[in-house]
Design a protein around this motif. Structure first.
Motif, short mmCIF file in Angstrom:
data_model
loop_
_atom_site.label_atom_id
_atom_site.label_comp_id
_atom_site.label_asym_id
_atom_site.label_seq_id
_atom_site.Cartn_x
_atom_site.Cartn_y
_atom_site.Cartn_z
N ILE A 281 -5.47 -2.34 28.30
CA ILE A 281 -6.69 -2.02 29.05
C ILE A 281 -7.79 -1.59 28.11
O ILE A 281 -8.95 -2.03 28.25
CB ILE A 281 -6.39 -0.94 30.11
CG1 ILE A 281 -5.52 -1.52 31.22
CG2 ILE A 281 -7.68 -0.37 30.68
CD1 ILE A 281 -4.96 -0.51 32.18
N PHE A 282 -7.48 -0.74 27.15
CA PHE A 282 -8.50 -0.32 26.19
C PHE A 282 -9.04 -1.50 25.37
O PHE A 282 -10.24 -1.61 25.15
CB PHE A 282 -7.94 0.75 25.24
CG PHE A 282 -8.01 2.14 25.80
CD1 PHE A 282 -9.22 2.74 26.08
CD2 PHE A 282 -6.85 2.84 26.05
CE1 PHE A 282 -9.30 4.02 26.59
CE2 PHE A 282 -6.89 4.12 26.57
CZ PHE A 282 -8.13 4.71 26.85
N ILE A 283 -8.16 -2.36 24.93
CA ILE A 283 -8.59 -3.53 24.14
C ILE A 283 -9.44 -4.45 25.00
O ILE A 283 -10.49 -4.93 24.57
CB ILE A 283 -7.37 -4.27 23.57
CG1 ILE A 283 -6.71 -3.42 22.49
CG2 ILE A 283 -7.76 -5.63 23.02
CD1 ILE A 283 -5.37 -3.94 22.03
N TRP A 284 -9.02 -4.68 26.25
CA TRP A 284 -9.76 -5.58 27.14
C TRP A 284 -11.14 -5.00 27.48
O TRP A 284 -12.12 -5.72 27.53
CB TRP A 284 -8.95 -5.80 28.40
CG TRP A 284 -9.63 -6.70 29.38
CD1 TRP A 284 -9.74 -8.06 29.30
CD2 TRP A 284 -10.29 -6.31 30.58
NE1 TRP A 284 -10.43 -8.53 30.38
CE2 TRP A 284 -10.79 -7.48 31.19
CE3 TRP A 284 -10.52 -5.09 31.20
CZ2 TRP A 284 -11.49 -7.45 32.38
CZ3 TRP A 284 -11.21 -5.07 32.38
CH2 TRP A 284 -11.69 -6.24 32.95
N ASN B 25 -1.86 -8.58 17.21
CA ASN B 25 -2.24 -7.79 16.04
C ASN B 25 -3.05 -6.57 16.43
O ASN B 25 -2.91 -5.51 15.83
CB ASN B 25 -3.00 -8.66 15.05
CG ASN B 25 -2.10 -9.61 14.32
OD1 ASN B 25 -0.90 -9.36 14.18
ND2 ASN B 25 -2.64 -10.72 13.86
N LYS B 26 -3.91 -6.70 17.44
CA LYS B 26 -4.66 -5.53 17.91
C LYS B 26 -3.73 -4.51 18.54
O LYS B 26 -3.91 -3.30 18.36
CB LYS B 26 -5.73 -5.95 18.91
CG LYS B 26 -6.93 -6.59 18.26
CD LYS B 26 -8.00 -6.90 19.28
CE LYS B 26 -9.18 -7.54 18.59
NZ LYS B 26 -10.28 -7.81 19.53
N LEU B 27 -2.73 -4.98 19.28
CA LEU B 27 -1.78 -4.05 19.87
C LEU B 27 -0.95 -3.34 18.80
O LEU B 27 -0.59 -2.17 18.96
CB LEU B 27 -0.85 -4.79 20.84
CG LEU B 27 -1.47 -5.22 22.16
CD1 LEU B 27 -0.51 -6.10 22.93
CD2 LEU B 27 -1.87 -4.02 22.99
N ALA C 30 2.56 2.50 27.95
CA ALA C 30 1.68 2.61 26.77
C ALA C 30 1.11 1.24 26.41
O ALA C 30 -0.06 1.13 26.03
CB ALA C 30 2.46 3.19 25.60
N LEU C 31 1.92 0.20 26.55
CA LEU C 31 1.45 -1.15 26.28
C LEU C 31 0.32 -1.53 27.24
O LEU C 31 -0.70 -2.09 26.82
CB LEU C 31 2.61 -2.13 26.40
CG LEU C 31 2.32 -3.59 26.13
CD1 LEU C 31 1.94 -3.78 24.67
CD2 LEU C 31 3.53 -4.43 26.48
#
Length: 75
Positions: free
Chosen positions: A69-72, A41-43, A63-64
């Motif tokens: 990386i940004f979410i982590w 859902n965050k992705l 891009a995925l």
């Protein structure tokens, strides 16, 4: 998830593999599933990933990875 009635669990056990979902509730498996669903859902909040704007699979995968990386790193 709410506990299931005993009669429903017993019916599923009696029917064996044709009884649908398993009669037991595995708390650890549910936690892992919840973690994966929340990550997906965050992705999906990344518009480019949700709408597949990228033309090639390589660029989409890049891009995925960047989004992951940004979410982590934001944890």
């Amino acid at each position: 998830m709410t506990p299931q009635p005993a009669d429903q669990a017993a019916n599923r056990r009696r029917r064996g593999r044709l009884g649908g979902r398993p009669p037991a509730f595995d708390r650890e498996a549910y936690k892992q599933r919840n973690t994966v669903e929340r990550c997906i859902n965050k992705l999906k909040q990344w518009r480019g990933l949700a709408t597949r704007y990228d033309k090639t699979a390589t660029i989409y995968l890049a891009a995925l990875h960047i989004a992951a990386i940004f979410i982590w790193s934001a944890r």
